[in-house]
Design a protein around this motif. Structure first.
Motif, PDB file in Angstrom:
ATOM      1  N   TRP A   4       0.839  -1.206   0.000  1.00 28.86           N
ATOM      2  CA  TRP A   4       0.000   0.000   0.000  1.00 28.86           C
ATOM      3  C   TRP A   4       0.877   1.260   0.000  1.00 28.86           C
ATOM      4  O   TRP A   4       0.673   2.165  -0.793  1.00 28.86           O
ATOM      5  N   GLN A   5       1.846   1.292   0.901  1.00 23.82           N
ATOM      6  CA  GLN A   5       2.737   2.458   0.984  1.00 23.82           C
ATOM      7  C   GLN A   5       3.538   2.645  -0.290  1.00 23.82           C
ATOM      8  O   GLN A   5       3.672   3.762  -0.795  1.00 23.82           O
ATOM      9  N   ALA A   6       4.080   1.569  -0.844  1.00 24.78           N
ATOM     10  CA  ALA A   6       4.849   1.661  -2.087  1.00 24.78           C
ATOM     11  C   ALA A   6       3.954   2.141  -3.231  1.00 24.78           C
ATOM     12  O   ALA A   6       4.384   2.943  -4.070  1.00 24.78           O
ATOM     13  N   SER A   7       2.708   1.687  -3.248  1.00 20.10           N
ATOM     14  CA  SER A   7       1.768   2.097  -4.295  1.00 20.10           C
ATOM     15  C   SER A   7       1.408   3.572  -4.166  1.00 20.10           C
ATOM     16  O   SER A   7       1.241   4.267  -5.169  1.00 20.10           O
ATOM     17  N   GLN A   8       1.299   4.077  -2.942  1.00 20.39           N
ATOM     18  CA  GLN A   8       1.036   5.502  -2.754  1.00 20.39           C
ATOM     19  C   GLN A   8       2.258   6.330  -3.166  1.00 20.39           C
ATOM     20  O   GLN A   8       2.118   7.355  -3.825  1.00 20.39           O
ATOM     21  N   GLN A   9       3.443   5.873  -2.797  1.00 21.44           N
ATOM     22  CA  GLN A   9       4.666   6.613  -3.140  1.00 21.44           C
ATOM     23  C   GLN A   9       4.890   6.658  -4.649  1.00 21.44           C
ATOM     24  O   GLN A   9       5.395   7.644  -5.175  1.00 21.44           O
ATOM     25  N   SER A  10       4.470   5.610  -5.349  1.00 24.58           N
ATOM     26  CA  SER A  10       4.655   5.572  -6.807  1.00 24.58           C
ATOM     27  C   SER A  10       3.536   6.304  -7.550  1.00 24.58           C
ATOM     28  O   SER A  10       3.623   6.484  -8.757  1.00 24.58           O
ATOM     29  N   GLY A  11       2.486   6.693  -6.828  1.00 25.53           N
ATOM     30  CA  GLY A  11       1.377   7.401  -7.452  1.00 25.53           C
ATOM     31  C   GLY A  11       0.284   6.504  -8.003  1.00 25.53           C
ATOM     32  O   GLY A  11      -0.685   6.983  -8.593  1.00 25.53           O
ATOM     33  N   ARG A  12       0.384   5.191  -7.794  1.00 24.19           N
ATOM     34  CA  ARG A  12      -0.642   4.266  -8.282  1.00 24.19           C
ATOM     35  C   ARG A  12      -1.869   4.278  -7.381  1.00 24.19           C
ATOM     36  O   ARG A  12      -2.969   3.973  -7.829  1.00 24.19           O
ATOM     37  N   LEU A  13      -1.677   4.585  -6.111  1.00 21.28           N
ATOM     38  CA  LEU A  13      -2.782   4.793  -5.173  1.00 21.28           C
ATOM     39  C   LEU A  13      -2.721   6.237  -4.706  1.00 21.28           C
ATOM     40  O   LEU A  13      -1.631   6.761  -4.434  1.00 21.28           O
ATOM     41  N   LYS A  14      -3.871   6.873  -4.590  1.00 23.73           N
ATOM     42  CA  LYS A  14      -3.915   8.265  -4.147  1.00 23.73           C
ATOM     43  C   LYS A  14      -3.469   8.344  -2.690  1.00 23.73           C
ATOM     44  O   LYS A  14      -4.019   7.667  -1.821  1.00 23.73           O
ATOM     45  N   ALA A  15      -2.471   9.139  -2.431  1.00 23.03           N
ATOM     46  CA  ALA A  15      -1.921   9.275  -1.083  1.00 23.03           C
ATOM     47  C   ALA A  15      -2.933   9.934  -0.152  1.00 23.03           C
ATOM     48  O   ALA A  15      -3.670  10.834  -0.550  1.00 23.03           O
TER      49      ALA A  15
END
Length: 116
Positions: free
Chosen positions: A30-41
């Motif tokens: 989840w955190q990696a996905s937010q940092q990469s922009g794939r999940l909205k932070a």
């Protein structure tokens, strides 16, 4: 880019048997996905058990809303969390949701967010 709601539903009783290590994998993903922009932070959370819920029912006839304990329907699977996927297309969002690292069985609904 567009936004897509990711609604994660799972058997609540089965979650009790999931090792803490598995939750750690999900949180790291989840955190990696937010940092990469794939999940909205800053958007998306794991939810408390459905037993902590209240349901507000609003009738079409204008009567006062009623409030009941727990989820609206009795179901084995309940919404356990949600997030906002950032992707170019619905197909890309579905592909991303398919990478879910959590233990199964799990159902993830992916739905386009309507611009307001």
């Amino acid at each position: 880019m567009a936004e897509f709601m990711m609604i994660i539903a799972q058997d609540e009783a089965a979650l009790q048997d999931v090792p803490q290590e598995q939750f750690g994998k999900v949180y790291a993903w989840w955190q990696a996905s937010q940092q990469s922009g794939r999940l909205k932070a800053g958007v998306g959370h794991r939810l408390q058990p459905s037993s902590t819920a209240k349901t507000v029912s609003i009738a079409a006839n204008g009567t006062a809303p009623s409030v009941t304990d727990g989820p609206f329907i009795e179901a084995k699977e309940v919404v356990g969390g949600y997030g906002i996927i950032v992707a170019a297309t619905l197909e890309d969002a579905v592909k991303f949701a398919s990478e879910w690292p959590g233990s199964g069985p799990v159902k993830i609904e992916v739905r386009p967010v309507m611009e307001m």
